[in-house]
Design a protein around this motif. Structure first.
Motif, short mmCIF file in Angstrom:
data_model
loop_
_atom_site.label_atom_id
_atom_site.label_comp_id
_atom_site.label_asym_id
_atom_site.label_seq_id
_atom_site.Cartn_x
_atom_site.Cartn_y
_atom_site.Cartn_z
N LEU A 17 9.51 -33.18 3.65
CA LEU A 17 8.29 -34.26 3.36
C LEU A 17 7.14 -34.47 4.16
CD1 LEU A 17 10.67 -37.38 2.38
CD2 LEU A 17 9.60 -35.52 0.66
N GLU A 18 7.47 -34.00 5.34
CA GLU A 18 6.10 -34.04 6.38
C GLU A 18 5.06 -32.97 5.75
OE1 GLU A 18 7.78 -33.32 10.04
OE2 GLU A 18 8.75 -35.04 10.44
N LYS A 19 5.56 -31.89 5.36
CA LYS A 19 4.68 -30.77 4.78
C LYS A 19 3.95 -31.02 3.35
CE LYS A 19 6.98 -27.20 7.41
NZ LYS A 19 7.59 -25.97 7.55
N LYS A 20 4.54 -32.22 2.90
CA LYS A 20 4.25 -32.61 1.35
C LYS A 20 4.82 -31.62 0.42
CE LYS A 20 0.89 -35.73 1.96
NZ LYS A 20 1.05 -37.03 1.65
N GLN A 21 5.99 -31.49 0.75
CA GLN A 21 6.93 -30.62 -0.16
C GLN A 21 8.15 -31.44 -0.70
OE1 GLN A 21 8.14 -27.07 2.32
NE2 GLN A 21 6.33 -26.09 1.54
N TYR A 22 8.25 -31.43 -1.72
CA TYR A 22 9.53 -32.27 -2.42
C TYR A 22 10.53 -31.43 -3.14
CZ TYR A 22 5.95 -36.00 -1.60
OH TYR A 22 5.26 -36.72 -0.89
N LYS A 36 6.23 -27.85 -13.43
CA LYS A 36 5.04 -28.20 -12.93
C LYS A 36 4.22 -29.27 -13.97
CE LYS A 36 0.52 -26.14 -11.73
NZ LYS A 36 -0.13 -24.87 -11.35
N HIS A 37 4.27 -29.11 -15.42
CA HIS A 37 3.66 -29.92 -16.23
C HIS A 37 4.37 -31.48 -16.20
CE1 HIS A 37 1.82 -31.26 -20.03
NE2 HIS A 37 3.20 -31.66 -20.28
N TRP A 38 5.74 -31.38 -16.04
CA TRP A 38 6.22 -32.69 -16.04
C TRP A 38 5.95 -33.46 -14.72
CZ3 TRP A 38 8.53 -35.59 -19.86
CH2 TRP A 38 8.68 -34.75 -20.79
N ILE A 39 5.77 -32.83 -13.90
CA ILE A 39 5.66 -33.34 -12.41
C ILE A 39 4.32 -34.02 -12.31
CG2 ILE A 39 5.46 -32.93 -9.78
CD1 ILE A 39 8.17 -33.32 -10.55
N GLU A 40 3.34 -32.92 -12.79
CA GLU A 40 1.87 -33.54 -12.68
C GLU A 40 1.67 -34.53 -13.77
OE1 GLU A 40 -0.22 -29.95 -13.43
OE2 GLU A 40 -0.71 -29.31 -11.37
N VAL A 45 -0.15 -36.31 -9.92
CA VAL A 45 -0.44 -35.53 -8.83
C VAL A 45 -0.64 -34.12 -9.37
CG1 VAL A 45 1.15 -36.66 -7.24
CG2 VAL A 45 1.95 -34.63 -8.48
N LYS A 46 -1.32 -33.23 -8.18
CA LYS A 46 -1.60 -32.00 -8.64
C LYS A 46 -0.49 -30.93 -7.71
CE LYS A 46 -5.25 -32.26 -10.91
NZ LYS A 46 -5.41 -31.94 -12.42
N VAL A 47 0.00 -29.90 -8.50
CA VAL A 47 0.94 -29.25 -7.65
C VAL A 47 0.36 -27.97 -7.28
CG1 VAL A 47 3.06 -27.68 -8.01
CG2 VAL A 47 2.98 -29.98 -9.05
N LYS A 48 0.51 -27.75 -5.79
CA LYS A 48 -0.12 -26.42 -5.14
C LYS A 48 0.62 -25.29 -5.30
CE LYS A 48 -1.96 -24.93 -0.69
NZ LYS A 48 -2.40 -25.46 0.59
N GLU A 80 -0.93 -30.66 -3.61
CA GLU A 80 -2.26 -30.59 -2.72
C GLU A 80 -2.53 -31.52 -1.77
OE1 GLU A 80 -4.79 -28.39 -3.47
OE2 GLU A 80 -3.65 -27.18 -5.17
N PRO A 81 -3.28 -31.51 -0.99
CA PRO A 81 -3.67 -32.33 0.06
C PRO A 81 -4.21 -33.62 -0.63
CG PRO A 81 -4.60 -30.39 0.77
CD PRO A 81 -4.01 -30.05 -0.56
N GLY A 82 -3.76 -34.84 -0.08
CA GLY A 82 -4.19 -36.04 -0.53
C GLY A 82 -3.26 -36.77 -1.77
N TYR A 83 -2.25 -35.96 -2.14
CA TYR A 83 -1.31 -36.47 -3.44
C TYR A 83 -0.11 -36.59 -2.52
CZ TYR A 83 -4.53 -35.18 -6.62
OH TYR A 83 -5.89 -35.05 -7.55
#
Length: 91
Positions: A17-22, A36-40, A45-48, A80-83
């Motif tokens: 979670l510290e690296k913005k990974q879920y 990816k479509h469902w999460i966004e 949010v934007k998936v990197k 992505e950063p900021g999400y």
């Protein structure tokens, strides 16, 4: 949202979670594009990046019959950063 089964909260996933990974457990038949479509769409949010793996199923014995537990696919999603994704509601 029927493709995503549940969020995963283990020691490793909490460190990620510290690296913005879920981490999420998803349906075995779903692919990265669908998830990816469902999460966004659902979390806005934007998936990197996305990584996936299928942990091995556990064996269950009933006499001489061997069955395997229900298998699932685990996705590790980098944003992505900021999400961010709120995993817990504020009480």
């Amino acid at each position: 949202m029927d493709k995503i089964i549940k969020p995963v909260l283990t020691e490793k996933s909490i460190r990620l979670l510290e690296k913005k990974q879920y981490s999420f457990d998803v349906d075995l038949k779903s692919n990265k594009t669908e998830v990816k479509h469902w999460i966004e769409k659902f979390f806005n949010v934007k998936v990197k990046a996305m990584n996936s793996h299928r942990p091995p199923g556990k064996k269950k014995y009933a006499g001489s019959i061997v069955t395997h537990s229900v298998r699932y696919k685990r996705m590790i999603i980098t944003l992505e950063p900021g999400y961010s994704i709120p995993l817990f509601q504020n009480e």
